[in-house]
Enzyme design. Sequence first.
Site, PDB file in Angstrom:
ATOM      1  N   LYS A 159       0.537  -1.193  -0.369  1.00  0.00           N
ATOM      2  CA  LYS A 159       0.039   0.203   0.001  1.00  0.00           C
ATOM      3  C   LYS A 159       0.824   1.053   0.124  1.00  0.00           C
ATOM      4  O   LYS A 159       0.309   1.920  -0.589  1.00  0.00           O
ATOM      5  CB  LYS A 159      -1.096  -0.016   1.234  1.00  0.00           C
ATOM      6  CG  LYS A 159      -1.702   1.721   1.668  1.00  0.00           C
ATOM      7  CD  LYS A 159      -2.775   1.755   2.396  1.00  0.00           C
ATOM      8  CE  LYS A 159      -1.338   2.225   3.620  1.00  0.00           C
ATOM      9  NZ  LYS A 159      -1.394   3.160   4.407  1.00  0.00           N
ATOM     10  N   ASN A 160       1.905   1.112   1.244  1.00  0.00           N
ATOM     11  CA  ASN A 160       2.573   2.084   1.122  1.00  0.00           C
ATOM     12  C   ASN A 160       3.225   2.754   0.071  1.00  0.00           C
ATOM     13  O   ASN A 160       3.936   4.107   0.286  1.00  0.00           O
ATOM     14  CB  ASN A 160       3.332   2.329   2.749  1.00  0.00           C
ATOM     15  CG  ASN A 160       2.088   2.611   3.289  1.00  0.00           C
ATOM     16  OD1 ASN A 160       1.078   3.161   3.526  1.00  0.00           O
ATOM     17  ND2 ASN A 160       2.722   2.398   4.802  1.00  0.00           N
ATOM     18  N   CYS A 207      -4.508  13.069  13.037  1.00  0.00           N
ATOM     19  CA  CYS A 207      -5.219  11.760  13.409  1.00  0.00           C
ATOM     20  C   CYS A 207      -5.380  10.674  14.249  1.00  0.00           C
ATOM     21  O   CYS A 207      -4.650  11.429  14.964  1.00  0.00           O
ATOM     22  CB  CYS A 207      -5.072  10.869  11.972  1.00  0.00           C
ATOM     23  SG  CYS A 207      -3.638  10.131  11.800  1.00  0.00           S
ATOM     24  N   ARG A 230       0.468  14.507  12.798  1.00  0.00           N
ATOM     25  CA  ARG A 230       1.123  14.416  12.191  1.00  0.00           C
ATOM     26  C   ARG A 230       0.853  15.972  10.221  1.00  0.00           C
ATOM     27  O   ARG A 230       0.362  16.150   9.387  1.00  0.00           O
ATOM     28  CB  ARG A 230       0.308  13.574  11.103  1.00  0.00           C
ATOM     29  CG  ARG A 230       0.278  12.397  11.140  1.00  0.00           C
ATOM     30  CD  ARG A 230      -0.735  10.926  10.963  1.00  0.00           C
ATOM     31  NE  ARG A 230       0.150  10.602  10.358  1.00  0.00           N
ATOM     32  CZ  ARG A 230      -0.289   9.425   9.212  1.00  0.00           C
ATOM     33  NH1 ARG A 230      -0.832   8.481   9.283  1.00  0.00           N
ATOM     34  NH2 ARG A 230       0.248   8.849   8.385  1.00  0.00           N
ATOM     35  N   ASP A 276       5.059   0.496  12.232  1.00  0.00           N
ATOM     36  CA  ASP A 276       3.882   0.082  11.589  1.00  0.00           C
ATOM     37  C   ASP A 276       3.271  -0.702  11.879  1.00  0.00           C
ATOM     38  O   ASP A 276       2.134  -1.382  12.029  1.00  0.00           O
ATOM     39  CB  ASP A 276       3.795   0.431   9.935  1.00  0.00           C
ATOM     40  CG  ASP A 276       3.584   1.501   9.302  1.00  0.00           C
ATOM     41  OD1 ASP A 276       2.692   2.637  10.655  1.00  0.00           O
ATOM     42  OD2 ASP A 276       3.623   2.310   8.443  1.00  0.00           O
ATOM     43  N   ARG A 303      -8.896  -0.606   4.626  1.00  0.00           N
ATOM     44  CA  ARG A 303      -7.463   0.202   4.077  1.00  0.00           C
ATOM     45  C   ARG A 303      -6.409  -0.052   3.941  1.00  0.00           C
ATOM     46  O   ARG A 303      -5.236   0.644   2.595  1.00  0.00           O
ATOM     47  CB  ARG A 303      -7.304   1.503   4.900  1.00  0.00           C
ATOM     48  CG  ARG A 303      -8.983   2.175   4.838  1.00  0.00           C
ATOM     49  CD  ARG A 303      -8.388   3.686   6.332  1.00  0.00           C
ATOM     50  NE  ARG A 303      -7.188   3.762   5.226  1.00  0.00           N
ATOM     51  CZ  ARG A 303      -6.398   4.839   6.064  1.00  0.00           C
ATOM     52  NH1 ARG A 303      -6.928   5.401   7.355  1.00  0.00           N
ATOM     53  NH2 ARG A 303      -5.671   5.425   4.660  1.00  0.00           N
TER      54      ARG A 303
HETATM   55  N1  EPU Z   1       6.324  15.219  10.787  1.00  0.00           N
HETATM   56  C1  EPU Z   1       6.698  16.030  10.171  1.00  0.00           C
HETATM   57  N2  EPU Z   1       6.128  17.024   9.579  1.00  0.00           N
HETATM   58  C2  EPU Z   1       6.080  16.784   8.358  1.00  0.00           C
HETATM   59  C3  EPU Z   1       6.343  15.404   8.495  1.00  0.00           C
HETATM   60  C4  EPU Z   1       6.191  14.581   9.368  1.00  0.00           C
HETATM   61  O1  EPU Z   1       6.607  16.508  11.697  1.00  0.00           O
HETATM   62  O2  EPU Z   1       6.161  17.429   7.981  1.00  0.00           O
HETATM   63  C5  EPU Z   1       6.193  13.796  11.858  1.00  0.00           C
HETATM   64  C6  EPU Z   1       5.225  13.266  11.405  1.00  0.00           C
HETATM   65  O3  EPU Z   1       4.619  13.937  12.952  1.00  0.00           O
HETATM   66  C7  EPU Z   1       5.189  12.459  12.054  1.00  0.00           C
HETATM   67  C8  EPU Z   1       7.125  12.009  11.595  1.00  0.00           C
HETATM   68  O4  EPU Z   1       7.297  12.583  10.871  1.00  0.00           O
HETATM   69  O5  EPU Z   1       6.005  11.523  13.702  1.00  0.00           O
HETATM   70  C9  EPU Z   1       7.408  11.034  10.745  1.00  0.00           C
HETATM   71  O6  EPU Z   1       5.602  10.896   9.689  1.00  0.00           O
HETATM   72  P1  EPU Z   1       6.299  10.199   8.352  1.00  0.00           P
HETATM   73  O7  EPU Z   1       6.039  11.701   7.338  1.00  0.00           O
HETATM   74  O8  EPU Z   1       7.334   9.558   7.567  1.00  0.00           O
HETATM   75  O9  EPU Z   1       4.668   9.520   8.157  1.00  0.00           O
HETATM   76  P2  EPU Z   1       4.067   9.628   6.471  1.00  0.00           P
HETATM   77  O10 EPU Z   1       4.768   9.851   5.365  1.00  0.00           O
HETATM   78  O11 EPU Z   1       2.550  10.365   7.252  1.00  0.00           O
HETATM   79  C10 EPU Z   1       4.022   7.112   5.947  1.00  0.00           C
HETATM   80  C11 EPU Z   1       3.499   5.460   6.180  1.00  0.00           C
HETATM   81  C12 EPU Z   1       2.779   5.383   7.556  1.00  0.00           C
HETATM   82  C13 EPU Z   1       3.565   5.162   8.273  1.00  0.00           C
HETATM   83  C14 EPU Z   1       4.874   6.209   8.493  1.00  0.00           C
HETATM   84  C15 EPU Z   1       6.167   6.249   9.448  1.00  0.00           C
HETATM   85  C16 EPU Z   1       2.273   6.072   4.001  1.00  0.00           C
HETATM   86  C17 EPU Z   1       1.106   6.587   2.943  1.00  0.00           C
HETATM   87  N3  EPU Z   1       2.321   7.157   5.176  1.00  0.00           N
HETATM   88  O12 EPU Z   1       3.153   8.066   6.724  1.00  0.00           O
HETATM   89  O13 EPU Z   1       1.808   4.325   7.877  1.00  0.00           O
HETATM   90  O14 EPU Z   1       3.385   4.997   9.274  1.00  0.00           O
HETATM   91  O15 EPU Z   1       5.006   6.762   7.620  1.00  0.00           O
HETATM   92  O16 EPU Z   1       6.652   5.100   8.665  1.00  0.00           O
HETATM   93  O17 EPU Z   1       3.388   5.362   3.492  1.00  0.00           O
HETATM   94  C18 EPU Z   1       0.288   2.738   8.181  1.00  0.00           C
HETATM   95  O18 EPU Z   1       0.688   2.510   6.938  1.00  0.00           O
HETATM   96  O19 EPU Z   1      -0.546   2.442   8.612  1.00  0.00           O
HETATM   97  C19 EPU Z   1       0.732   3.866   7.842  1.00  0.00           C
HETATM   98  C20 EPU Z   1       0.413   5.025   9.139  1.00  0.00           C
END
Ligand code: EPU
Length: 421
Positions: free
Chosen positions: A22-23, A117, A122, A308, A400
Amino acid sequence: MDKLMITGGNRLDGEIRISGAKNSALPILAATLLADEAVTICNLPHLHDITTMIELFGRMGVQPVVGDKLTVEVNPTSITTLVAPYELVKTMRASILVLGPMVAHFGYAEVALPGGCAIGSRPVDLHIRGLEAMGAEITVEGGYIKARAPEGGLRGAHYSFDTISVTGTENILMAATLAKGQTVISNAAREPEVVDLAECLIAMGAQIRGQGTDTITIDGVERLHGARYAVMPDRIETGTFLVAGAATRGRVKLKDTDPSILEAVLLKLEEAGAQIDTGKTWVSLDMKGNRPRAVNLRTAPYPAFPTDMQAQFMAMNAVAEGTGTVIETVFENRFMHVQEMRRMGAQIQVEGNTAIVTGVEKLKGAPVMATDLRASASLVIAGLWADGDTLVDRIYHIDRGYECIEEKLQMLGASIRRVSA
Ligand code: EPU
C-alpha cells in the site's frame, strides 16, 4: 457497518500470498501525474486507499483504466482540475502525495490540508518547506495548501529534513524529477517504499541516485515518459501475518514477498523463539507449538523497527512468556490499541511513549473497536489467541490496508468471518 468475528484458539498453519505494498502503491500512483504519457502500474493491492486515490484522479479529470490482474493505466495528460478536495483528503492523508507531482508538472496545485489523525498530529510542514526551497509560492487558505511554481518551473535545491518523513521525502523526490537543475535531499527517509518509488521514477526517465541512503540526489529532466512498473510486496502485511503465526504458536509460509527488507522484524521474531527460514521471494515462521517469549522493541525510521509493526508485536507480547517493553518514537499517540487489548485481559502499563506488556497465557474474547489501520490488525491478532469470540468493530480501517484479511487468515486455519451489523 461490517465487523470481524473471530473465535480464538486455532494455531495458524498454512501458506498464503502477499499483496503489493500500500505505502509504495500510493506514491507510485501519484508519480504517474509527472508523466506526459500513459503509465501502467501492476501488482496493486485491492484496497480502499487505492480506490480513494483512483477516485481522486477521477475528480481531477484523469480517468485511470483499471485492468485485470491488479493493473491500472494512468494517462495524466487529460487532467482538468488541479485540486485535491477535502472530502477525499480527510479520508486518506496520503492524498498529500499529489502535491509535489502537480506543482512540478502543471505549475499549480491545491490540496486540502490534512487534519490530525488517530495516531498523532501529523503535520505536513516539511513537505511545504521543501517545495518552497524549490521556489514554489505556498499559502494556506480556507483549509487548502495552494502551491504555485515560479516562472519557468521548480528549481533544484538542497533540502534537509528536520525530521525523517516518508511521504515528505517522496513528495520532494517526485517534484525534483522535473525541476531545473540538481536537488539534494538530506536526512531523507530510507524506507524501501521510497526506493520503490525512485525505481519507478527512473523507469519513467528520471535521474536519481542515493535512494535507500539518507542523501538522495536528483538531476531534473525535461519530461518523464510512460513506463510499466510492478509495485513491491507489502512488508507490513508480511510482518503482520508472521506475528499472527507467532502469537498463535503456529507455522506460516508467505509467498511473493521480500524478506530482505524485513530484517528488524525477523530478528525480533527469532528473539521471540520463532524459527525463520527465507528464500528470495518467501519467508516462513515456525513456533513448533511453543509460546512466544516477550520482546523489547523501539520504533524508529527504517532500517530500525517499523512503527507500523508496533501494535501487532504488542498483541504478541500480550500472550507471550515474560514482560516486554515497547517504545514508540515516531508518532506521539500510537497506543490506542492498548485500552482495547486491556478489555481482553491484556496486562499493559503505559508511561509516556513506553508500554510495558506482561504476557498472559490467553486473552479473553470481547467486543473491541479498531482505531486505526495497524491497531485493528493487532486486535485481530489478539482475537486469534483469545478464549471465545472477539468482535472487531470499525474494520473499515483494516480494509484500507489489508487485502482480503479474513480470507487469508481463513486459509491459514483461523476461525474468522465478516459480519454485517
Ligand atoms: N512529520 C512532521 N512534519 C512533516 C511530516 C512529518 O513533523 O511535514 C512528523 C510526523 O508527525 C511523525 C514523523 O514526522 O511524527 C514521521 O512521519 P512521516 O511523515 O514519516 O509519516 P507519513 O509519511 O505521514 C508514512 C506511512 C505511515 C507510516 C509512517 C512512518 C504512507 C502513506 N504512510 O506516513 O503508514 O506509519 O510513514 O513509517 O506511506 C500505515 O500504513 O498504517 C501508516 C500510518
